[in-house]
Design a protein around this motif. Structure first.
Motif, PDB file in Angstrom:
ATOM      1  N   THR A   1       0.632  -1.317  -0.179  1.00 30.60           N
ATOM      2  CA  THR A   1       0.065  -0.508  -0.066  1.00 30.60           C
ATOM      3  C   THR A   1       0.525   0.924   0.338  1.00 30.60           C
ATOM      4  O   THR A   1      -0.154   2.743   0.013  1.00 30.60           O
TER       5      THR A   1
ATOM      6  N   ASP B   1       2.886   4.446  -0.832  1.00 34.84           N
ATOM      7  CA  ASP B   1       2.887   5.449  -2.026  1.00 34.84           C
ATOM      8  C   ASP B   1       4.442   5.342  -2.831  1.00 34.84           C
ATOM      9  O   ASP B   1       5.382   5.721  -1.888  1.00 34.84           O
TER      10      ASP B   1
ATOM     11  N   SER C   1      -2.934   7.322  -6.827  1.00 32.09           N
ATOM     12  CA  SER C   1      -2.533   6.469  -5.620  1.00 32.09           C
ATOM     13  C   SER C   1      -4.227   5.725  -5.434  1.00 32.09           C
ATOM     14  O   SER C   1      -4.968   6.517  -5.247  1.00 32.09           O
TER      15      SER C   1
ATOM     16  N   PHE D   1      -4.400   3.878  -2.339  1.00 29.44           N
ATOM     17  CA  PHE D   1      -3.690   4.234  -1.131  1.00 29.44           C
ATOM     18  C   PHE D   1      -3.961   5.103  -0.459  1.00 29.44           C
ATOM     19  O   PHE D   1      -4.781   5.482   0.736  1.00 29.44           O
ATOM     20  N   SER D   2      -3.007   6.136  -1.144  1.00 31.36           N
ATOM     21  CA  SER D   2      -3.043   7.292  -0.245  1.00 31.36           C
ATOM     22  C   SER D   2      -3.705   8.377  -0.837  1.00 31.36           C
ATOM     23  O   SER D   2      -2.395   9.699  -0.602  1.00 31.36           O
TER      24      SER D   2
ATOM     25  N   ASP E   1      -7.811   5.689   4.453  1.00 31.94           N
ATOM     26  CA  ASP E   1      -9.762   6.693   5.032  1.00 31.94           C
ATOM     27  C   ASP E   1     -10.339   5.571   5.572  1.00 31.94           C
ATOM     28  O   ASP E   1     -10.755   4.810   6.032  1.00 31.94           O
TER      29      ASP E   1
ATOM     30  N   ASP F   1      -7.112   2.134   0.059  1.00 29.87           N
ATOM     31  CA  ASP F   1      -6.356   2.926   1.708  1.00 29.87           C
ATOM     32  C   ASP F   1      -7.045   2.680   2.523  1.00 29.87           C
ATOM     33  O   ASP F   1      -8.301   2.897   3.159  1.00 29.87           O
TER      34      ASP F   1
ATOM     35  N   PRO G   1     -10.015   6.459  -3.635  1.00 29.77           N
ATOM     36  CA  PRO G   1      -8.917   5.461  -3.861  1.00 29.77           C
ATOM     37  C   PRO G   1      -9.681   4.429  -3.483  1.00 29.77           C
ATOM     38  O   PRO G   1     -10.108   3.982  -2.728  1.00 29.77           O
TER      39      PRO G   1
END
Length: 725
Positions: free
Chosen positions: A429, A431, A694, A696-697, A587, A584, A581
């Motif tokens: 995960t 970045d 991303s 993810f982030s 979040d 992620d 995303p």
């Protein structure tokens, strides 16, 4: 002497009357250098004798040297695109005759032309007659005539066809301006003139130029070897499409080819895509009347622009890899660059330190050769699309195989910054543009340096550092050598510094550190060192698959934004639906929907985690979308057809997203395809090759299609991110 008949006789090098020079003065004359007499014919009738007369430059003393293998098929009509029954021709072969609009005829040699390798447009009826413009000035009286063909440099006779995929015959003037052939009417007898090229239909011609095929437009890519495999392009050629930094080798090369492009012209130039819609070019403008840092660039219909200055771009071709920047008419201090997300093409404050503000503009067919020339493996920077060389170094225990040793703390434009530090990051995960996890030199049984692929840093053992580990860029010293020793089963390794076999690299979950190998702590000391592909096949079989996700994803179906899904924030009150995303853990958005409860044939649309939480079409709220507890009402039922999500109650309304990644309902026909097309896919089959966006982030790198079916885990890398069930 004058009037002597030229005859064929046995060759004799001692006889001066057998010496001839052709075109010695660029006059197409055959001259005897001893008598200054030229060959002449008094009639074009067959059987007319060739005689010698004093050279006078007359048309009856002009000849053309031709290849006996030349094919008459080289001579072709030049047709008006607005009326293909009309062509260009002359009514006489005399010098000074104006070129006019005539009826097309392939049997009339006064209407057939050949664009030779010297860019001369030769007339078939007299191959020493070439199209010539009167002057270098754009004017309704700057007529195109036929004159005696010249062989040297002659701007008035040099023509290029379709160089910008615009069907124009262009002629460059000595002052670097460009004139095009133009007609004011399709009526027979209309004179052809040279006017400023403007892309109008009265400057478009059809000519089958197989001898000098046109270029395929231009491509624009960063002026450095690390990034030159990615070009400025779009996802779809349509009004409103935003510019992206995408792979040059896209399946549709029209997405990266530009017919007009920023150049060094002092007055600026248009920047337009190869494809057009009904002869209305789609050109690049900033997405704001007064662009600022971060303003995106998009395509708009040229005819819709009221201020033509907004279409003007400038290219500062400084001939180096630092300052070949592209600026807009509105500001010299803003340059075209790549946003921090690694995808969007935006305006940025001009700087010499950002390699992605320095651009190379070349012919489409030359891009690979130019990129190869730029590619220097020793140059600074990183290739975000590379999956090799480089290895991952990750924790290899029964519970963990996705904690990698990385370098972080630097920005995307400077990976050798003073604030760089070592960190443990999730291989899955993290970045990729914030955590550098690839290593080109790695610990080995015989002792090796341990150095980053994407920066100049290597790792050194240092008792003065808090973790006994230090990032350095200098060379030499035994403290830079690292060894591996096999430990346990499953191919695990201990990583030890040169100074002592009793010390090992360990992980405290946030950063690597050095501690005694036998020290009983919770910090794992077992590692594996493999390539990216090997890691993806090793982690899952050991039962440590970090990517198993139930349910279905609904994500944007473009290469550049496929990392973005429709999600629901269940912590909000009331729950909110928005773009998020796709994956992620940091979040609050849930992006997985129940497999049999996604838009299809009048179906409910509900979360995987709680099938009672569903999406409703509701015109009473902003965006017409809301999250409700399922009741079975018709406004909670959805269709999915042609990749569009529409409510049962309104087939003309689509779920759409915009450049700011807002999610809402809109009339389908009002929105570009790329903003209303979705992909609904099993979460474990999800894949994406977005770089820089991303899942993810908000700013990481994803990849599509790494390994196909053998990829049984979801993995984030600089190029590849894939999940296969």
């Amino acid at each position: 002497g004058s009037g002597s008949v030229v005859q064929i006789r046995a060759c004799d090098t001692s006889v001066n009357n057998q010496r001839w020079e052709f075109n010695d003065n660029n006059d197409n004359e055959i001259e005897n250098p001893n008598s200054s007499q030229c060959m002449q014919y008094n009639s074009e009738s067959l059987g007319t004798s060739i005689i010698t007369q004093t050279c006078d430059g007359g048309g009856d003393q002009e000849f053309d040297q031709v290849n006996p293998d030349d094919d008459d098929d080289e001579y072709k009509p030049i047709k008006l695109r607005s009326n293909t029954s009309r062509c260009l021709g002359v009514d006489s072969t005399s010098t000074g005759t104006q070129v006019e609009v005539v009826g097309c005829s392939t049997s009339d040699s006064n209407r057939l032309w050949y664009l030779d390798s010297n860019r001369r447009l030769r007339l078939k009826a007299n191959t020493n007659r070439c199209m010539t413009r009167d002057s270098s000035t754009s004017s309704s009286t700057n007529y195109i005539r036929i004159e005696s063909c010249t062989s040297g440099s002659d701007d008035d006779q040099e023509w290029r066809y379709n160089d910008n995929l615009d069907y124009e015959f262009e002629s460059q003037t000595s002052g670097s301006s460009t004139l095009c052939m133009q007609y004011s009417s399709t009526n027979a007898g209309t004179s052809i003139v040279a006017r400023t090229c403007d892309g109008g239909s009265d400057q478009e011609f059809d000519y089958d130029d197989t001898e000098n095929p046109s270029t395929d437009g231009k491509v624009i890519f960063p002026n450095n070897g690390d990034d030159c495999l990615k070009c400025i392009g779009v996802n779809t050629v349509s009004d409103g499409s935003f510019l992206r930094w995408i792979d040059c080798d896209t399946s549709d090369d029209n997405l990266v080819r530009w017919v007009d492009y920023p150049d060094t012209t002092s007055g600026g130039s248009f920047w337009c895509i190869v494809e057009d819609i009904s002869n209305d070019d789609l050109c690049v403008v900033p997405d704001a009347n007064a662009p600022t840092t971060g303003t995106r660039l998009k395509l708009v219909s040229e005819n819709s622009v009221t201020n033509s200055q907004s279409l003007l771009w400038f290219y500062n071709d400084a001939g180096n890899s630092v300052t070949d920047d592209i600026t807009h008419w509105s500001s010299e201090s803003l340059c075209v660059g790549v946003a921090d997300n690694g995808v969007d093409v935006v305006m940025l404050a001009c700087t010499d330190t950002d390699p992605r503000q320095s651009w190379r503009i070349v012919d489409y067919d030359d891009k690979e050769d130019v990129c190869d020339e730029l590619d220097d493996p020793d140059a600074p920077g990183r290739d975000p699309s590379a999956t090799s060389p480089g290895s991952l170094i990750y924790v290899n225990t029964e519970d963990d195989c996705y904690d990698c040793i990385t370098i972080t703390g630097c920005t995307q434009n400077n990976y050798n910054c003073a604030t760089a530090r070592l960190a443990i990051a999730n291989c899955f995960t993290a970045d990729d543009f914030s955590y550098l996890k690839y290593w080109t030199e790695v610990p080995s049984p015989s002792g090796t340096q341990w150095c980053s692929r994407d920066s100049n840093f290597c790792i050194q053992y240092s008792t003065s550092a808090p973790s006994n580990l230090e990032l350095i860029t200098t060379s030499g010293g035994q403290n830079r050598l690292w060894y591996t020793a096999a430990v346990g089963s499953g191919g695990s390794l201990e990583i030890q510094p040169e100074i002592s076999a009793d010390l090992c690299i360990a992980s405290d979950g946030s950063a690597p550190l050095v501690e005694e190998c036998t020290k009983n702590t919770d910090n794992p000391k077992q590692w594996a060192i493999t390539s990216f592909n090997e890691w993806t096949q090793t982690c899952d079989p050991l039962g440590r698959d970090p990517g198993s996700i139930p349910g279905m994803f609904i994500h944007v179906d473009t290469d550049s934004d496929c990392g973005w899904c429709i999600g629901v924030d269940t912590t909000a009150n009331p729950p909110a639906i928005a773009m998020a995303p796709c994956i992620d853990s940091n979040d609050n958005y849930e992006t997985s929907f129940k497999e049999n409860m996604v838009p299809s044939e009048s179906n409910r649309w509900c979360l995987e985690s709680d099938s009672s939480i569903c999406i409703k079409y509701d015109t009473a709220v902003s965006g017409d979308l809301t999250v409700v507890t399922y009741t079975g009402n018709q406004n909670e039922l959805w269709y999915f057809e042609s990749q569009e999500i529409t409510p049962l109650l309104r087939a003309d309304r689509c779920v759409v997203w915009d450049s700011s990644r807002n999610l809402y309902m809109d009339t389908c026909s009002n929105v570009p395809l790329e903003n209303r097309e979705w992909k609904i896919i099993n979460a474990n089959a999800y894949s994406c090759d977005t770089l820089g966006v991303s899942s993810f982030s908000g700013a990481g790198g994803l990849g599509r299609g790494m390994g196909g079916a053998v990829m049984s885990v979801m993995v984030l890398s600089a190029l590849a991110f894939a999940v296969v069930a």
